[in-house]
Design an enzyme around this catalytic site. Structure first.
Site, PDB file in Angstrom:
ATOM      1  N   GLU A  26      -6.271  -5.319 -13.366  1.00  0.00           N
ATOM      2  CA  GLU A  26      -7.084  -5.457 -12.140  1.00  0.00           C
ATOM      3  C   GLU A  26      -7.437  -6.930 -11.915  1.00  0.00           C
ATOM      4  O   GLU A  26      -7.193  -7.788 -12.742  1.00  0.00           O
ATOM      5  CB  GLU A  26      -8.395  -4.656 -12.268  1.00  0.00           C
ATOM      6  CG  GLU A  26      -8.421  -3.337 -11.497  1.00  0.00           C
ATOM      7  CD  GLU A  26      -8.529  -3.524  -9.991  1.00  0.00           C
ATOM      8  OE1 GLU A  26      -8.461  -4.686  -9.505  1.00  0.00           O
ATOM      9  OE2 GLU A  26      -8.681  -2.522  -9.283  1.00  0.00           O
ATOM     10  N   ASN A  54     -13.442  -0.518  -4.277  1.00  0.00           N
ATOM     11  CA  ASN A  54     -12.169  -1.234  -4.227  1.00  0.00           C
ATOM     12  C   ASN A  54     -11.998  -1.931  -2.880  1.00  0.00           C
ATOM     13  O   ASN A  54     -12.838  -1.808  -1.986  1.00  0.00           O
ATOM     14  CB  ASN A  54     -10.996  -0.266  -4.457  1.00  0.00           C
ATOM     15  CG  ASN A  54     -10.622  -0.140  -5.915  1.00  0.00           C
ATOM     16  OD1 ASN A  54     -10.483  -1.140  -6.615  1.00  0.00           O
ATOM     17  ND2 ASN A  54     -10.478   1.085  -6.392  1.00  0.00           N
ATOM     18  N   ASP A  81      -6.491   0.954  -3.283  1.00  0.00           N
ATOM     19  CA  ASP A  81      -7.122   0.299  -4.432  1.00  0.00           C
ATOM     20  C   ASP A  81      -7.519  -1.117  -4.008  1.00  0.00           C
ATOM     21  O   ASP A  81      -8.141  -1.281  -2.965  1.00  0.00           O
ATOM     22  CB  ASP A  81      -6.167   0.315  -5.634  1.00  0.00           C
ATOM     23  CG  ASP A  81      -6.901   0.259  -6.956  1.00  0.00           C
ATOM     24  OD1 ASP A  81      -7.544  -0.778  -7.247  1.00  0.00           O
ATOM     25  OD2 ASP A  81      -6.854   1.241  -7.721  1.00  0.00           O
TER      26      ASP A  81
END
Length: 286
Positions: free
Chosen positions: A15, A143, A193
């Protein structure tokens, strides 16, 4: 277009890619692996932490602001040392930080979520002028935090809703009215996301489970997509000397052992050249 492998170190939950414009260097995180990764001319780099870390902004050439599961802190890349800035749901052991990004006003937005994705357990915050303020409560999986090129709005998603929201902001970067739907992925069953905007104001959204990052106009129309070998694309970032290189983190979380054996690139970082041009990540002003 298909993205190529950039770094072959698999992350359980990759991430938070950040292209540092002064260092010309990409940083990213393995959240559940409690580490930050990077590369320079000499090869791969890695820093270990004593709790989960998920996102960063740059303060100066050698300093990052890093979000962990309990705090925001500065991190000295030379000394490898952290300095506390502000607590982040430190009294809630059930939550952690997730997606985050610096805003054009020198602030830093960070989302939280339940460690088991408990419904509504998280929120989105903005750190600005030394204080942390909640701007969106009741978030399940935070997100897609990114910002309009003209400073008119912030974007975010609560992933299970499958909708990316547009939140109007005022001249100082604070919310200025109710959020509205910018991109609706419910009909396609896609899971938004992480996201980033490009120089033209389009949204590049990683789609968990779909092995791709898709580009949408500000009006929500699908323009194109970049595929990658990682099934769980988690977050994009623009970088490279001309900011025309798209980086994509991916994750192994939730995949079966046989899926990983068949595609060991899951969890790695990918890159595609020339798909669009980004804009420099803003500096976080402390």
């Amino acid at each position: 277009m298909i993205a190529a492998l950039y770094d072959d170190r698999p992350c359980a939950l990759g991430e938070g890619p950040l292209w540092h414009p002064e260092r010309q260097q990409l940083f990213w995180f393995d959240i559940t692996g409690q580490r930050m990764l990077s590369r320079d001319a000499d090869g791969p780099l890695e820093w270990a932490f004593d709790e989960m870390v998920s996102a960063a902004g740059w303060v100066d050439r050698n300093t990052l602001l890093i979000a962990s599961e309990t705090a925001l802190a500065t991190f000295d890349l030379i000394e490898g040392e952290s300095q506390f800035l502000a607590p982040l749901e430190a009294d809630s052991p059930a939550t952690r930080s997730n997606d985050g990004r610096a805003d054009p006003w020198g602030g830093f937005w960070i989302g939280t979520m339940g460690k088991a994705a408990e419904p509504g357990a998280g929120a989105i915050y903005r750190f600005h002028d030394g204080a942390l303020r909640r701007v969106e409560p009741g978030i399940t999986i935070s997100n897609a935090i990114c910002f309009d090129r003209d400073r008119a709005c912030a974007y975010y998603t609560d992933t299970p809703t499958r909708q990316v929201m547009r939140l109007p902001v005022d001249a100082e970067g604070w919310p200025d009215g109710p959020a509205e739907v910018a991109v609706d992925l419910r009909a396609e069953g896609l899971n938004p996301d992480g996201a980033v905007t490009d120089k033209e104001g389009n949204l590049w959204i990683a789609q968990w489970g779909a092995s791709r990052v898709a580009c949408y106009s500000p009006e929500g129309a699908l323009l194109r997509a970049v595929d990658c070998a990682g099934q769980h694309a988690s977050c994009p970032a623009f970088g490279g000397a001309g900011l025309d290189q798209l980086f994509v983190t991916t994750a192994r979380e939730g995949l079966r052992a046989e899926e990983i054996a068949e595609a060991p690139e899951n969890g790695c970082v990918f890159t595609a050249h020339g798909v669009a041009q980004g804009h420099p990540e803003p500096r976080v002003i402390l």
